[in-house]
Design an enzyme around this catalytic site. Structure first.
Site, short mmCIF file in Angstrom:
data_model
loop_
_atom_site.label_atom_id
_atom_site.label_comp_id
_atom_site.label_asym_id
_atom_site.label_seq_id
_atom_site.Cartn_x
_atom_site.Cartn_y
_atom_site.Cartn_z
N LYS A 199 5.35 -14.25 3.98
CA LYS A 199 5.41 -15.07 3.05
C LYS A 199 6.78 -15.09 2.67
CE LYS A 199 3.39 -17.92 -0.25
NZ LYS A 199 2.44 -19.09 0.14
N ASP B 231 -0.80 -18.09 3.72
CA ASP B 231 -2.11 -18.90 3.16
C ASP B 231 -2.26 -19.91 4.36
OD1 ASP B 231 0.58 -20.06 2.86
OD2 ASP B 231 0.34 -20.72 0.65
N ASP C 73 -4.93 -6.78 6.07
CA ASP C 73 -6.13 -6.28 5.61
C ASP C 73 -7.07 -7.35 5.30
OD1 ASP C 73 -8.18 -4.47 4.52
OD2 ASP C 73 -7.17 -3.98 2.97
N ASP D 175 -10.30 -9.14 7.88
CA ASP D 175 -11.73 -9.22 7.52
C ASP D 175 -12.22 -10.99 7.82
OD1 ASP D 175 -11.89 -7.01 6.87
OD2 ASP D 175 -12.91 -7.38 4.77
N TYR E 234 0.90 -1.14 0.03
CA TYR E 234 0.00 -0.05 0.02
C TYR E 234 0.82 1.27 0.11
CZ TYR E 234 -4.08 -2.85 0.99
OH TYR E 234 -5.10 -3.91 1.29
#
Ligand code: NAI
Ligand code: MG
Length: 366
Positions: free
Chosen positions: A189, A222, A246, A250, A130
Site C-alpha cells: 500500500k 485492497d 495474514d 485467509d 506485528y
C-alpha cells in the site's frame, strides 16, 4: 530426522496425533520429541512457552506445531507462543500454499468455467505491524502501533518468493495456460504508506531484477484482496508484509477447501516450523471430528522442505509426492469430515490416508 512435536490445545492435539500416525506409516526414520505450549500449559505452569520447549525446538531439525488457544482478553503474563516461536527462531518466511499443495482445487469462475487454483502467499513473519511496538498516549485515549519495515527483512522475504517462483516455473512447465501462476505479485500500500511500504516495494523490485525470467506485477492490497476473492487462478506467488499476508492468506484459503485444508510453513535460515493455519477450534474440540488434512498437508510441506535440502536422484517418487497423492485421492474419494460435507471422524480419514500409503509403490530413498 529429529522432529519437535508441539500439539498445543484443543483440536491441535487431535490433528497432531493423526499426523504422528501418518509419520509412523511412512518409510522414514523420525525421532519425535514432544514439547508443551499453549493455554493449558500456561494454566499449569504460568508460562505459555516454557524454556524447555524452546530448547527442544532449537535442538531439532524441524518443528510440527498443532494450534493453541489464546484468550481474546489480555491475561497478565500470557503471550501467544506461536508468535514468540516465530520470533525466537527467526522464522521470517510464512509460506501458505492454496490448492495444489495438497491436491488440485478448481475455482468456479463467474462464467461458470473451472480454473485451477495453485497459488502461494509468502508473508513476512517477523516485522511490520506485528513487531509488537504498541503504546498508549494521551492518558490512554490514543493508541499507537509502529510498523517496522527493514531492507534486510524485505530482501530476504522477496528472495524467498522469487526462489519459490523459479521452482514453481520448473514444476509448471512451459505451458501457456495458467501463465499467471508463474508470476510474482508484490502486494503493498505504498501509495499511502509511502515510507514503510515504499521501502518494501523498492527492495522487492530490486530483488526481482535478479530473476529476469519471472514475470512481476505489483498490486495495492485492497485491489489484491478483490482479485483474490474473484479470480484466484490469476495468481502464482504473492509476496507481502506481515498483516497483509495474514489477511490475504485467509481469503485465499477459501479457494482451497477452507481452514480444514490450509497448511503453512514458517521458514528461517536455521529452523523450520510447520503448522495448520487453523486454531484450536473449541467448538468442535474433544469430539474427534476435526479435519486432519491441514495437519497432514504440513507433513507434505515438511517433506518437501527436507527433500529440497537433500535432493533425490532422478525422477524417483518422493515421499512428499506420495503423501500429496494420498491426500488428493482421499479428497476425491472420501471419507470426508463434516467441514467438507461428510460425517467421517478424524481417525477414519487418517486411517484412509494410511491405507492409501500402504498401497502406494515404495518410493526410492536416497
Ligand atoms: P479456529 O481456526 O480455531 O476455528 C474457526 C472455525 O473453523 C471453527 O468453527 C472451527 O470448528 C473450524 N475449524 C478449524 N479447523 C478445523 C478443522 N481442522 N476441521 C474442521 N473444522 C475446523 O479459529 P477461532 O475459532 O477464531 O479460534 C479458536 C482459538 O484458536 C482461539 O483461542 C484462537 O486464539 C486460536 N487460534 C490459534 C491459532 C494458532 O495456534 N496458530 C490460529 C488461529 C486461532
Ligand atoms: Mg491468521
Amino acid at each position: 530426522m529429529k522432529l519437535c512435536i508441539i500439539p498445543g490445545d484443543g483440536i491441535g492435539v487431535e490433528v497432531i496425533r493423526a499426523a504422528q500416525r501418518v509419520l509412523r506409516a511412512l518409510p522414514l526414520e523420525v525421532e519425535m520429541v514432544e514439547a508443551a505450549a499453549g493455554w493449558g500449559t500456561f494454566q499449569e505452569t504460568g508460562t505459555a512457552l516454557p524454556e524447555a520447549t524452546l530448547e527442544a525446538a532449537r535442538s531439532s531439525d524441524a518443528i510440527l506445531f498443532g494450534a493453541v488457544a489464546s484468550p481474546s482478553h489480555p491475561v497478565p503474563g500470557y503471550r501467544s507462543p506461536i508468535v514468540a516461536l516465530r520470533r525466537a527462531l527467526d522464522l521470517y518466511a510464512n509460506i501458505r500454499p492454496v490448492g495444489a499443495a495438497a491436491a488440485p482445487v478448481r475455482s468456479v469462475s463467474r462464467e461458470g468455467g473451472q480454473n485451477l487454483v495453485d497459488l502461494v502467499v509468502v508473508r513476512e513473519n517477523t516485522e511490520g505491524l506485528y513487531a509488537g511496538r504498541e503504546r498508549l498516549e494521551d492518558n490512554g485515549n490514543t493508541a499507537i502501533a509502529e510498523r517496522v519495515i527493514t531492507r534486510r527483512g524485505s530482501e530476504r522475504i522477496a528472495r524467498t518468493a522469487f526462489e519459490l517462483a523459479r521452482e514453481r516455473a520448473t514444476r509448471l512447465g512451459p505451458r501457456k495456460s495458467e501463465s499467471g501462476q508463474r508470476k510474482v505479485t508484490i502486494v503493498h500500500k505504498a501509495n499511502i504508506l509511502r515510507l514503510t511500504d515504499g521501502l518494501f516495494r523498492e527492495v522487492a523490485l530490486e530483488v526481482a531484477r535478479d530473476y529476469p525470467e519471472i514475470a512481476v506485477e505489483e498490486l495495492l492490497v485492497d485491489t489484491a484482496a478483490m482479485h483474490l476473492a474473484q479470480s484466484p487462478e490469476r495468481f502464482g506467488v504473492i509476496v507481502t508484509t506481515n498483516l497483509f499476508g495474514d489477511i490475504l492468506s485467509d481469503v485465499a484459503c477459501i479457494h482451497g477447501g477452507g481452514l480444514g485444508l490450509a497448511s503453512s510453513a514458517n521458514i528461517g535460515d536455521q529452523y523450520a516450523l510447520f503448522e495448520p493455519v487453523h486454531g484450536a477450534a473449541p467448538d468442535i474440540a474433544g469430539r474427534g471430528i476435526a479435519n486432519p488434512l491441514a495437519a497432514l498437508g504440513c507433513l507434505v510441506l515438511l517433506l518437501e522442505w527436507k527433500e529440497r535440502k537433500q535432493p533425490q536422484r532422478g525422477d524417483a517418487t518422493s515421499l512428499s509426492q506420495m503423501l500429496r497423492e494420498a491426500i488428493g485421492a482421499t479428497l476425491r474419494e472420501g471419507p470426508h469430515t463434516s467441514d467438507l460435507g461428510g460425517d467421517a471422524t478424524t481417525e477414519e480419514v487418517t486411517s484412509a490416508i494410511i491405507e492409501k500409503l500402504r498401497k502406494a509403490p515404495e518410493p526410492e530413498t536416497p
